[in-house]
Design a protein around this motif. Structure first.
Motif, PDB file in Angstrom:
ATOM      1  N   PRO A  92      26.112  87.058  37.915  1.00 24.00           N
ATOM      2  CA  PRO A  92      27.223  87.977  38.174  1.00 24.00           C
ATOM      3  C   PRO A  92      27.092  88.572  39.581  1.00 24.00           C
ATOM      4  O   PRO A  92      25.996  88.879  40.039  1.00 24.00           O
ATOM      5  N   PHE A  93      28.230  88.699  40.261  1.00 24.99           N
ATOM      6  CA  PHE A  93      28.295  89.293  41.596  1.00 24.99           C
ATOM      7  C   PHE A  93      29.143  90.554  41.518  1.00 24.99           C
ATOM      8  O   PHE A  93      30.056  90.649  40.697  1.00 24.99           O
ATOM      9  N   LYS A  94      28.876  91.506  42.381  1.00 24.63           N
ATOM     10  CA  LYS A  94      29.691  92.710  42.479  1.00 24.63           C
ATOM     11  C   LYS A  94      31.131  92.294  42.809  1.00 24.63           C
ATOM     12  O   LYS A  94      31.352  91.402  43.631  1.00 24.63           O
ATOM     13  N   ASP A  95      32.113  92.938  42.157  1.00 26.57           N
ATOM     14  CA  ASP A  95      33.512  92.536  42.352  1.00 26.57           C
ATOM     15  C   ASP A  95      33.993  92.706  43.789  1.00 26.57           C
ATOM     16  O   ASP A  95      34.965  92.093  44.203  1.00 26.57           O
ATOM     17  N   SER A  96      33.295  93.484  44.579  1.00 27.53           N
ATOM     18  CA  SER A  96      33.658  93.668  45.996  1.00 27.53           C
ATOM     19  C   SER A  96      32.968  92.642  46.898  1.00 27.53           C
ATOM     20  O   SER A  96      33.181  92.657  48.109  1.00 27.53           O
ATOM     21  N   SER A  97      32.179  91.740  46.340  1.00 27.68           N
ATOM     22  CA  SER A  97      31.455  90.750  47.140  1.00 27.68           C
ATOM     23  C   SER A  97      32.420  89.868  47.936  1.00 27.68           C
ATOM     24  O   SER A  97      33.437  89.417  47.413  1.00 27.68           O
ATOM     25  N   GLY A  98      32.086  89.643  49.173  1.00 27.38           N
ATOM     26  CA  GLY A  98      32.874  88.741  50.014  1.00 27.38           C
ATOM     27  C   GLY A  98      32.370  87.303  49.945  1.00 27.38           C
ATOM     28  O   GLY A  98      32.898  86.435  50.622  1.00 27.38           O
ATOM     29  N   TYR A  99      31.358  87.059  49.126  1.00 25.03           N
ATOM     30  CA  TYR A  99      30.732  85.732  49.082  1.00 25.03           C
ATOM     31  C   TYR A  99      31.697  84.639  48.623  1.00 25.03           C
ATOM     32  O   TYR A  99      31.536  83.485  48.992  1.00 25.03           O
ATOM     33  N   PHE A 100      32.722  84.971  47.852  1.00 24.51           N
ATOM     34  CA  PHE A 100      33.642  83.965  47.344  1.00 24.51           C
ATOM     35  C   PHE A 100      34.794  83.686  48.314  1.00 24.51           C
ATOM     36  O   PHE A 100      35.599  82.799  48.084  1.00 24.51           O
ATOM     37  N   LYS A 101      34.915  84.491  49.389  1.00 26.76           N
ATOM     38  CA  LYS A 101      35.997  84.332  50.362  1.00 26.76           C
ATOM     39  C   LYS A 101      35.907  82.976  51.043  1.00 26.76           C
ATOM     40  O   LYS A 101      34.815  82.469  51.241  1.00 26.76           O
ATOM     41  N   PRO A 102      36.979  82.343  51.382  1.00 23.51           N
ATOM     42  CA  PRO A 102      38.345  82.851  51.387  1.00 23.51           C
ATOM     43  C   PRO A 102      39.069  82.753  50.039  1.00 23.51           C
ATOM     44  O   PRO A 102      40.227  83.126  49.935  1.00 23.51           O
ATOM     45  N   SER A 103      38.410  82.276  49.014  1.00 19.20           N
ATOM     46  CA  SER A 103      39.029  82.199  47.695  1.00 19.20           C
ATOM     47  C   SER A 103      39.337  83.598  47.175  1.00 19.20           C
ATOM     48  O   SER A 103      38.594  84.538  47.421  1.00 19.20           O
ATOM     49  N   GLU A 104      40.416  83.725  46.450  1.00 14.21           N
ATOM     50  CA  GLU A 104      40.779  84.982  45.807  1.00 14.21           C
ATOM     51  C   GLU A 104      40.337  84.995  44.346  1.00 14.21           C
ATOM     52  O   GLU A 104      40.564  85.958  43.630  1.00 14.21           O
ATOM     53  N   ARG A 105      39.698  83.934  43.907  1.00 14.11           N
ATOM     54  CA  ARG A 105      39.260  83.810  42.509  1.00 14.11           C
ATOM     55  C   ARG A 105      38.077  84.730  42.231  1.00 14.11           C
ATOM     56  O   ARG A 105      37.363  85.151  43.127  1.00 14.11           O
ATOM     57  N   GLU A 106      37.863  84.995  40.963  1.00 16.18           N
ATOM     58  CA  GLU A 106      36.758  85.850  40.545  1.00 16.18           C
ATOM     59  C   GLU A 106      35.543  85.039  40.121  1.00 16.18           C
ATOM     60  O   GLU A 106      34.613  85.591  39.538  1.00 16.18           O
ATOM     61  N   TYR A 107      35.562  83.759  40.393  1.00 20.05           N
ATOM     62  CA  TYR A 107      34.441  82.896  40.005  1.00 20.05           C
ATOM     63  C   TYR A 107      34.226  81.831  41.083  1.00 20.05           C
ATOM     64  O   TYR A 107      35.096  81.581  41.919  1.00 20.05           O
ATOM     65  N   MET A 108      33.072  81.221  41.046  1.00 18.63           N
ATOM     66  CA  MET A 108      32.770  80.100  41.926  1.00 18.63           C
ATOM     67  C   MET A 108      31.756  79.218  41.204  1.00 18.63           C
ATOM     68  O   MET A 108      30.825  79.722  40.577  1.00 18.63           O
ATOM     69  N   ILE A 109      31.947  77.928  41.306  1.00 16.08           N
ATOM     70  CA  ILE A 109      31.013  76.967  40.725  1.00 16.08           C
ATOM     71  C   ILE A 109      30.149  76.403  41.845  1.00 16.08           C
ATOM     72  O   ILE A 109      30.637  76.067  42.921  1.00 16.08           O
ATOM     73  N   ASN A 110      28.861  76.321  41.570  1.00 16.23           N
ATOM     74  CA  ASN A 110      27.903  75.687  42.469  1.00 16.23           C
ATOM     75  C   ASN A 110      27.593  74.322  41.851  1.00 16.23           C
ATOM     76  O   ASN A 110      27.186  74.255  40.692  1.00 16.23           O
ATOM     77  N   TYR A 111      27.838  73.260  42.616  1.00 10.43           N
ATOM     78  CA  TYR A 111      27.555  71.917  42.135  1.00 10.43           C
ATOM     79  C   TYR A 111      26.280  71.385  42.778  1.00 10.43           C
ATOM     80  O   TYR A 111      26.098  71.481  43.992  1.00 10.43           O
TER      81      TYR A 111
END
Length: 172
Positions: A92-111
């Protein structure tokens, strides 16, 4: 002569085919190692939340996840090389995290991938540009891309042996 050919076909040919198949899948045979640029599995599931600490604690208490400061590492064996330990991280990441940018999604998959450089060449041929430069750390290589619907994807070429030695160091 027919008997010799018959015996040869019954015993020798199957042995030769079996030996060739064993060499093709034997990880100690350098010619057998598959280096095709591709995704080999999931390396991590990342999502945003109001309080990552509360989420880690809740999942630990209620679902039995073994949590650390990053999330929960899941250990598994490589199907092609069972002696090899691999990892997936739930984080889980803090909802203010910029790590998912430029995506606006609340999730990210690492493959998990093999041959990251080859995969990047293939992606570029298909018009997919990386969002950043390949980052090399002691437990692998990372780069990010976007899919056609705006989901940021993290590609990771892992060095699982380093993760085993370093314990909690299972994510960036």
């Amino acid at each position: 002569m027919k008997r010799v050919l018959f015996i040869f076909s019954l015993f020798v040919i199957p042995y030769m085919v079996s030996a060739q198949a064993n060499n093709a899948t034997n990880p100690n045979n350098p010619a057998a190692i598959d280096t095709t640029p591709k995704v080999t599995g999931i390396g991590g599931i990342f999502f945003k939340t109001k309080s990552p600490k509360v989420m880690r604690e809740w999942y630990g208490k209620n679902l039995g996840l073994a949590v650390n400061a990053y999330g929960s590492p899941f250990e598994f064996r490589n199907a092609n090389r069972p002696e090899e330990v691999n990892y997936l991280i739930w984080a889980p990441f803090k909802d203010s995290s910029g790590y998912f940018k430029p995506s606006e999604r609340e999730y990210m998959i690492n493959y998990r991938v093999q041959n990251l450089e080859g995969l990047l060449r293939n992606l570029k041929k298909n018009g997919v540009e990386p969002l950043d430069k390949v980052e090399i750390v002691d437990y692998g290589k990372f780069v990010h891309i976007m899919d056609p619907y705006g989901n940021k994807i993290e590609l990771w070429e892992p060095i699982d042996s380093v993760l085993t030695k370093q314990g909690e160091k299972t994510t960036k």
